[in-house]
Design a protein around this motif. Structure first.
Motif, PDB file in Angstrom:
ATOM      1  N   ARG A  79       0.825  -1.219   0.000  1.00 35.45           N
ATOM      2  CA  ARG A  79       0.000   0.000   0.000  1.00 35.45           C
ATOM      3  C   ARG A  79       0.851   1.257   0.000  1.00 35.45           C
ATOM      4  NH1 ARG A  79      -4.431  -1.676   4.550  1.00 35.45           N
ATOM      5  NH2 ARG A  79      -5.781  -2.858   3.145  1.00 35.45           N
ATOM      6  N   ARG A  80       0.351   2.258  -0.688  1.00 35.10           N
ATOM      7  CA  ARG A  80       1.105   3.503  -0.791  1.00 35.10           C
ATOM      8  C   ARG A  80       0.137   4.630  -1.116  1.00 35.10           C
ATOM      9  NH1 ARG A  80       6.670   4.161  -4.246  1.00 35.10           N
ATOM     10  NH2 ARG A  80       6.505   6.418  -4.434  1.00 35.10           N
ATOM     11  N   ALA A  81       0.348   5.779  -0.489  1.00 37.34           N
ATOM     12  CA  ALA A  81      -0.610   6.888  -0.659  1.00 37.34           C
ATOM     13  C   ALA A  81      -0.551   7.488  -2.061  1.00 37.34           C
ATOM     14  CB  ALA A  81      -0.357   7.960   0.393  1.00 37.34           C
ATOM     15  N   ARG A  98      12.737  -2.736   3.367  1.00 29.20           N
ATOM     16  CA  ARG A  98      13.681  -1.836   4.055  1.00 29.20           C
ATOM     17  C   ARG A  98      15.102  -2.004   3.555  1.00 29.20           C
ATOM     18  NH1 ARG A  98      10.433  -2.460   9.041  1.00 29.20           N
ATOM     19  NH2 ARG A  98      11.513  -4.460   9.194  1.00 29.20           N
ATOM     20  N   ALA A  99      15.454  -3.229   3.111  1.00 24.28           N
ATOM     21  CA  ALA A  99      16.802  -3.487   2.609  1.00 24.28           C
ATOM     22  C   ALA A  99      16.968  -2.983   1.169  1.00 24.28           C
ATOM     23  CB  ALA A  99      17.096  -4.981   2.681  1.00 24.28           C
ATOM     24  N   GLU A 103       8.894   4.176   0.182  1.00 24.64           N
ATOM     25  CA  GLU A 103       7.708   5.036   0.373  1.00 24.64           C
ATOM     26  C   GLU A 103       6.454   4.231   0.695  1.00 24.64           C
ATOM     27  OE1 GLU A 103       8.173   8.338   0.113  1.00 24.64           O
ATOM     28  OE2 GLU A 103      10.288   7.875  -0.315  1.00 24.64           O
ATOM     29  N   LEU A 104       6.553   2.921   0.751  1.00 20.05           N
ATOM     30  CA  LEU A 104       5.360   2.107   1.032  1.00 20.05           C
ATOM     31  C   LEU A 104       4.795   2.430   2.414  1.00 20.05           C
ATOM     32  CD1 LEU A 104       6.565  -1.329  -0.380  1.00 20.05           C
ATOM     33  CD2 LEU A 104       4.726   0.098  -1.301  1.00 20.05           C
ATOM     34  N   ARG A 164       0.187  -4.776   8.398  1.00 15.72           N
ATOM     35  CA  ARG A 164       1.104  -3.991   9.228  1.00 15.72           C
ATOM     36  C   ARG A 164       1.571  -2.746   8.474  1.00 15.72           C
ATOM     37  NH1 ARG A 164       7.052  -5.787  10.045  1.00 15.72           N
ATOM     38  NH2 ARG A 164       7.250  -3.608   9.478  1.00 15.72           N
ATOM     39  N   PRO A 165       1.964  -1.721   9.203  1.00 16.73           N
ATOM     40  CA  PRO A 165       2.534  -0.534   8.550  1.00 16.73           C
ATOM     41  C   PRO A 165       3.972  -0.841   8.135  1.00 16.73           C
ATOM     42  CG  PRO A 165       2.442  -0.235  10.941  1.00 16.73           C
ATOM     43  CD  PRO A 165       1.828  -1.573  10.654  1.00 16.73           C
ATOM     44  N   LEU A 166       4.530   0.034   7.336  1.00 12.73           N
ATOM     45  CA  LEU A 166       5.912  -0.140   6.877  1.00 12.73           C
ATOM     46  C   LEU A 166       6.687   1.133   7.188  1.00 12.73           C
ATOM     47  CD1 LEU A 166       6.268  -1.880   3.434  1.00 12.73           C
ATOM     48  CD2 LEU A 166       7.543  -2.274   5.528  1.00 12.73           C
TER      49      LEU A 166
END
Lengths: 132, 132, 132, 132, 132, 132
Positions: free
Chosen positions: D39-41, D100-101, D110-111, D130-132
């Motif tokens: 998910r991404r805004a 993250r890696a 940016e996710l 979960r959030p990222l």
């Protein structure tokens, strides 16, 4: 947030009141394939959201109570349009009653919410989501 | 929260600009199976979220306008990558325009939000969700 | 052997006579998601089995004629159990009539056979297959 | 809010500890059909949520690492019930590590969040978000 | 030709012997979503192919007997590779035994054949078809 | 009779020549979700119809060769309408070539037949079946 979902179905007759429903104002019927989703922030000591066996049994009991009936003749729905949306709420509210009565196990008291989705065909479905 | 969803599809050609797309930079195509979900906090006097017949018609009109075309040649998409994600927004925004113009019925003005999901294969899909 | 299939649906009420049907002896209903498959040994000059647009229209017309009705009240089904199996044959026979009447195009006269499948839920379906 | 989803699967053996699991306390197995949703805004400069090729590869690598194994023998799961819910979190957390890696591309930083859904049959599934 | 199909599932552990199986030589598992199709040239006096309730019960009993087990430890499968193909035959043969024993009703003695399909994932399945 | 099936997909652009195709005469595209079914009367010594890994690889190679292309520009399809039916035959014939060339393993020489199904949307698909 975690969730667990189970699927079952029910087959009913009914008619809908209101011009918006067109030919569905006539007596007809539907198979509803019903998905019940149980939400919870953390897992219990067994590593689950809810006892999936009990959840499936509760859903089966609720759907059996609705199924193989003409909803137009059921006292529970007198004066109400039994649209897919409205039936999603009825089923979700009955599942919430089962959860509060402890019939889904003690852990089910930790559930945060419920979603019930009724698929009436391969091209249309409705959902109702509520907290617990 | 209630929701109602309808499904339809459209078939288009396009190409995507950017190294990230690999072979999809070549002219190719897709079938998008499109789910439009309409959300609303309470049901209207008929017991529905939206007139599902009008919602399905609006979706069909929007998809017919896109379909059987090469999107690379459409002025509406000039300078834009017609990714699955981007097309989900285009369709959601057009449905929102229909809702605001009253084409989904007066009750549709009470809708809280929309989700549009485009399934491009059995293993990939994209969604766009917006308020109304 | 080639085949082409189209999917549509219909929603009906009915009851079934006979102890074997248990609670389905009561008035209830069903959504039938209907797949019509057209078979042909060789393709026509356009490279198709049948005009898929006309095939889908014929199926839609047949299903609209059944749908949003209580089959117990329909003269066409007097004295007949409208089981999923039996309805699959009814729909296949009506499609065969359309094909013979030329309503699926001239090429449809070359069709070798038809299969009609009615899915009544996510866990049960019935088919009828016939030559043409 | 945008999202992109990819589907893959893995096949494992395991057993579950606790009376609530009934016969699933015995060694048995499952196919998990796994949907990973990103998910991404807003979309990136290419018009995407995430490089879908890299996302699918990351999911495949994580599932290959789990698959064709008896999870009861894996050190990573010692002392833990490998329920569908718990495995959904494991997979989501590993995907978050990949993101993250930088293994899903720079834009994946940016996710906003992830959802992982494991379908264990046609009638049961579990998710972790979960959030990222 | 008519047919009726019912769907259920079972979850097992096993390993496969032979280099062709690669990593599936290790102990792992599977969910099999199982479709049992019953074929018959004509309908019985009730208008059905088989009592669908009894057919579903027979399938459920056969799958319960297999499920939540490690097939490597079952005497019934000693010396046999429990591939998806081979299990489809086992289940079809057991259903045929039920039919011959009259457990699907007297009419089931008129059945012409059986097909059993095991779906092991969203991208792979196997079938076995036999006369009755 | 046994069968094993694998599913994959491809995304192409094309146009169709002939009035029967209506708007599909314009350049557009499709996702084809492709099922390849391999049939065989008896299982081999490993208990399988075909090495499913090799079968999936062969299908993937054939679909990669078609995919992310405009079929109107491919020499292989010059003068031919690339309908769903016609493409099903092309893919089946290419799989048959792989089988005969030994690329599906030696056992694949025992295969009796092939079926290839192309799903172009949730409501339309085509198949081609041939002996081997």
């Amino acid at each position: 947030m975690f969730s667990v979902s189970v699927r079952d179905h029910t087959m009913i007759a009914h008619s809908l009141r209101g011009e918006v429903f067109g030919p569905a104002q006539r007596l007809h019927g539907a198979t509803y394939v019903v998905d019940a989703t149980f939400r919870r922030a953390t897992l219990d000591a067994d590593g689950i959201v809810v006892d999936i066996g009990r959840a499936a049994e509760a859903l089966r009991a609720i759907l059996a109570d609705l199924g193989y009936r003409n909803l137009d003749d059921e006292a529970a729905f007198a004066g109400m349009n039994t649209t897919t949306e409205a039936l999603a709420r009825v089923i979700a509210d009955r599942l919430a009653d089962h959860a509060r009565a402890g019939e889904l196990g003690d852990g089910a008291r930790e559930l945060d919410g419920l979603v019930v989705t009724l698929r009436e065909s391969h091209v249309a479905w409705a959902s109702y989501e509520r907290p617990l």
